[in-house]
Structure formats: C-alpha cells, structure tokens
Scaffold this motif. Structure first.
Motif, mmCIF file in Angstrom:
data_model
loop_
_atom_site.group_PDB
_atom_site.id
_atom_site.type_symbol
_atom_site.label_atom_id
_atom_site.label_comp_id
_atom_site.label_asym_id
_atom_site.label_seq_id
_atom_site.Cartn_x
_atom_site.Cartn_y
_atom_site.Cartn_z
ATOM 1 N N LYS A 1 15.600 -51.411 23.011
ATOM 2 C CA LYS A 1 14.843 -52.390 23.805
ATOM 3 C C LYS A 1 13.634 -51.706 24.435
ATOM 4 C CE LYS A 1 18.537 -52.865 26.103
ATOM 5 N NZ LYS A 1 19.808 -52.993 26.722
ATOM 6 N N THR A 2 13.750 -50.409 24.649
ATOM 7 C CA THR A 2 12.724 -49.599 25.295
ATOM 8 C C THR A 2 11.772 -49.063 24.231
ATOM 9 O OG1 THR A 2 14.437 -48.914 26.855
ATOM 10 C CG2 THR A 2 12.406 -47.617 26.826
ATOM 11 N N PRO A 3 10.450 -49.062 24.488
ATOM 12 C CA PRO A 3 9.523 -48.455 23.523
ATOM 13 C C PRO A 3 9.855 -46.978 23.289
ATOM 14 C CG PRO A 3 8.311 -49.740 25.141
ATOM 15 C CD PRO A 3 9.741 -49.669 25.620
ATOM 16 N N VAL A 4 9.692 -46.544 22.031
ATOM 17 C CA VAL A 4 10.066 -45.187 21.630
ATOM 18 C C VAL A 4 8.865 -44.462 21.023
ATOM 19 C CG1 VAL A 4 11.521 -43.811 20.081
ATOM 20 C CG2 VAL A 4 12.450 -45.876 21.148
ATOM 21 N N ILE A 5 8.693 -43.212 21.461
ATOM 22 C CA ILE A 5 7.723 -42.298 20.849
ATOM 23 C C ILE A 5 8.533 -41.257 20.090
ATOM 24 C CG2 ILE A 5 5.864 -40.636 21.214
ATOM 25 C CD1 ILE A 5 5.393 -41.954 23.967
ATOM 26 N N SER A 6 8.261 -41.119 18.806
ATOM 27 C CA SER A 6 8.917 -40.107 17.997
ATOM 28 C C SER A 6 8.040 -38.862 17.969
ATOM 29 C CB SER A 6 9.139 -40.626 16.576
ATOM 30 O OG SER A 6 9.749 -39.635 15.783
ATOM 31 N N ALA A 7 8.650 -37.719 18.238
ATOM 32 C CA ALA A 7 7.913 -36.450 18.289
ATOM 33 C C ALA A 7 8.752 -35.372 17.613
ATOM 34 C CB ALA A 7 7.620 -36.073 19.734
ATOM 35 N N VAL A 8 8.860 -35.490 16.299
ATOM 36 C CA VAL A 8 9.718 -34.590 15.540
ATOM 37 C C VAL A 8 8.870 -33.520 14.871
ATOM 38 C CG1 VAL A 8 11.370 -34.420 13.659
ATOM 39 C CG2 VAL A 8 11.396 -36.422 15.162
ATOM 40 N N GLY A 9 9.114 -32.276 15.242
ATOM 41 C CA GLY A 9 8.440 -31.156 14.602
ATOM 42 C C GLY A 9 7.018 -30.971 15.074
ATOM 43 N N HIS A 10 6.179 -30.563 14.142
ATOM 44 C CA HIS A 10 4.765 -30.324 14.424
ATOM 45 C C HIS A 10 3.916 -31.266 13.594
ATOM 46 C CE1 HIS A 10 5.575 -27.038 17.062
ATOM 47 N NE2 HIS A 10 6.251 -26.384 16.132
ATOM 48 N N GLU A 11 2.627 -31.162 13.720
ATOM 49 C CA GLU A 11 1.660 -32.064 13.104
ATOM 50 C C GLU A 11 1.992 -32.429 11.649
ATOM 51 O OE1 GLU A 11 -2.328 -33.789 13.919
ATOM 52 O OE2 GLU A 11 -1.627 -32.065 15.037
ATOM 53 N N VAL A 12 2.367 -31.461 10.842
ATOM 54 C CA VAL A 12 2.577 -31.715 9.414
ATOM 55 C C VAL A 12 3.951 -32.304 9.103
ATOM 56 C CG1 VAL A 12 0.961 -29.928 8.695
ATOM 57 C CG2 VAL A 12 3.375 -29.359 8.996
ATOM 58 N N ASP A 13 4.874 -32.265 10.047
ATOM 59 C CA ASP A 13 6.228 -32.759 9.814
ATOM 60 C C ASP A 13 6.283 -34.274 9.986
ATOM 61 O OD1 ASP A 13 7.307 -30.109 9.548
ATOM 62 O OD2 ASP A 13 7.175 -29.921 11.723
ATOM 63 N N THR A 14 7.066 -34.912 9.118
ATOM 64 C CA THR A 14 7.292 -36.350 9.225
ATOM 65 C C THR A 14 8.775 -36.598 9.015
ATOM 66 O OG1 THR A 14 5.121 -36.811 8.303
ATOM 67 C CG2 THR A 14 6.663 -38.617 8.338
ATOM 68 N N ALA A 15 9.350 -37.432 9.861
ATOM 69 C CA ALA A 15 10.751 -37.813 9.728
ATOM 70 C C ALA A 15 10.820 -39.336 9.660
ATOM 71 C CB ALA A 15 11.557 -37.297 10.921
ATOM 72 N N LEU A 16 11.888 -39.860 9.110
ATOM 73 C CA LEU A 16 12.016 -41.310 8.978
ATOM 74 C C LEU A 16 12.044 -42.012 10.332
ATOM 75 C CD1 LEU A 16 14.525 -41.668 5.999
ATOM 76 C CD2 LEU A 16 12.013 -41.749 5.977
ATOM 77 N N CYS A 17 12.530 -41.348 11.371
ATOM 78 C CA CYS A 17 12.522 -42.001 12.688
ATOM 79 C C CYS A 17 11.092 -42.230 13.178
ATOM 80 C CB CYS A 17 13.373 -41.250 13.698
ATOM 81 S SG CYS A 17 12.707 -39.707 14.284
ATOM 82 N N ASP A 18 10.119 -41.458 12.658
ATOM 83 C CA ASP A 18 8.705 -41.681 13.005
ATOM 84 C C ASP A 18 8.275 -43.094 12.618
ATOM 85 O OD1 ASP A 18 8.468 -39.017 13.796
ATOM 86 O OD2 ASP A 18 7.506 -38.383 11.937
ATOM 87 N N PHE A 19 8.752 -43.568 11.472
ATOM 88 C CA PHE A 19 8.337 -44.871 10.958
ATOM 89 C C PHE A 19 8.956 -46.024 11.748
ATOM 90 C CE2 PHE A 19 8.146 -42.027 7.203
ATOM 91 C CZ PHE A 19 6.778 -42.095 6.988
ATOM 92 N N ALA A 20 10.125 -45.802 12.343
ATOM 93 C CA ALA A 20 10.795 -46.844 13.112
ATOM 94 C C ALA A 20 10.333 -46.875 14.569
ATOM 95 C CB ALA A 20 12.305 -46.649 13.066
ATOM 96 N N ALA A 21 9.782 -45.776 15.047
ATOM 97 C CA ALA A 21 9.350 -45.688 16.452
ATOM 98 C C ALA A 21 8.113 -46.553 16.690
ATOM 99 C CB ALA A 21 9.051 -44.231 16.799
ATOM 100 N N ASP A 22 7.887 -46.860 17.938
ATOM 101 C CA ASP A 22 6.696 -47.633 18.310
ATOM 102 C C ASP A 22 5.436 -46.796 18.183
ATOM 103 O OD1 ASP A 22 7.920 -50.224 19.215
ATOM 104 O OD2 ASP A 22 9.051 -48.787 20.408
ATOM 105 N N LEU A 23 5.576 -45.481 18.337
ATOM 106 C CA LEU A 23 4.450 -44.568 18.205
ATOM 107 C C LEU A 23 4.965 -43.230 17.700
ATOM 108 C CD1 LEU A 23 1.364 -44.135 18.918
ATOM 109 C CD2 LEU A 23 2.190 -43.138 21.044
ATOM 110 N N ARG A 24 4.204 -42.611 16.807
ATOM 111 C CA ARG A 24 4.523 -41.265 16.342
ATOM 112 C C ARG A 24 3.547 -40.298 16.985
ATOM 113 N NH1 ARG A 24 2.245 -37.377 13.191
ATOM 114 N NH2 ARG A 24 3.722 -35.898 12.308
#
Length: 172
Positions: free
Chosen positions: A114-137
């Motif tokens: 229910k709460t907005p989510v910022i995904s911050a996984v790894g460093h600039e070049v890293d991408t995780a699937l939770c990045d795509f579901a978050a409100d902001l990466r």
C-alpha cells in the motif's frame, strides 16, 4: 530462470506503468528493508540525516543466501502501512548476491504494498525484478535516500522566496 519469472510476473501485470504511484513530498517516516549491518543502511541513514529530518524505521532482513527471498518479502510486509515510503535494497554484489531480489515472492511483496516503494538493489548497472514492480528504481541505496526525502536547504530557499514575494503584498 529469471527471464521466465520476468515473463510470468509481467503477465500478471506487476510491472505495468499505470501501477506506479508518486512518492510523498514530505515523508515523516521512511521504512528501510535491508541488512542491519550492511553498508546500504549506513548510507541511507547518512543521506537522510543530512537532507531532511525524517524518522527511519528499519525492517531488518538477510539480503543474501538461502532463504533470503522469504525474509525480504516478510520484512516488506512487516513494514507496509507503518511508514510513508519504503526503500528496499542492498549494496552491490554479484548476480548471485543480488538474486533474492529477483524472486517472485519479493516482487509480489513489493507489488502488493500500500506504501510507495523505492527499489535500490546493487549499483547503477545492477537490475533486479523487484525494480520493475517498485514505484521508483534508484541506482544505489544512497540515491534512493535522496529520492525519498526533499533537500531541507532547497525547501528553506523556496520558503524564503515565498516570504519575499508575499511581504510587499501583505504590508502594502
């Protein structure tokens, strides 16, 4: 495996752009889902302390290793609704280190918030699937903290500008 999960989760609509919500402008409580001892939490705390006086609530979790995905998902559910915005993430690492953030359990927990989510996984070049579901990466945990709160100095400058524009009108 990750590509298959990505297709399945996308088909469920968890990555749809219309699901994205704006972040609050002036959050009072920032939730952080990460390791209690990692560099990520120290970076996030440092940036928030410097930029804006907000309370930080840690929902600690393992971010690597066997079963980490279940712990991360539970830590997200535990803090949802108790804060104004949630930062989920960890510092850099290998693909294997960051793998738990690709797990469907984590992605679904982020998407269900229910709460907005910022995904911050790894460093600039890293991408995780939770990045795509978050409100902001965010490219790093520090960048997530910068996006979660306004800069106190910018807010004060804006308020001073409003004051300067209003004074002549009020005391004319």
């Amino acid at each position: 495996m990750v590509e298959r999960w990505k297709r399945e989760l996308d088909a469920e609509g968890l990555f749809a752009p219309e699901r994205k919500r704006p972040l609050p402008l002036f959050p009072r409580r920032i939730g952080v889902v990460t390791s209690r001892t990692g560099a990520a939490v120290k970076d996030i705390l440092s940036v928030i302390a410097r930029r804006y006086p907000a309370e930080v609530v840690l929902s600690p979790t393992a971010v690597q290793g066997e079963g980490a995905h279940a712990e991360i998902a539970e830590a997200i559910r535990r803090i949802d609704g108790r804060v104004d915005v949630i930062i989920v993430g960890c510092g850099g690492g290998s693909f294997e280190d960051l793998f738990p953030f690709n797990h469907p359990d984590v992605v679904r927990a982020v998407a269900a918030c229910k709460t907005p989510v910022i995904s911050a996984v790894g460093h600039e070049v890293d991408t995780a699937l939770c990045d795509f579901a978050a409100d902001l990466r965010a490219p790093t945990p520090s960048a997530a903290a910068e996006r979660a709160v306004p800069d106190r100095e910018e807010v004060l400058r804006e308020l001073r500008g409003c004051d300067e524009r209003m004074r002549p009108l009020l005391f004319h």
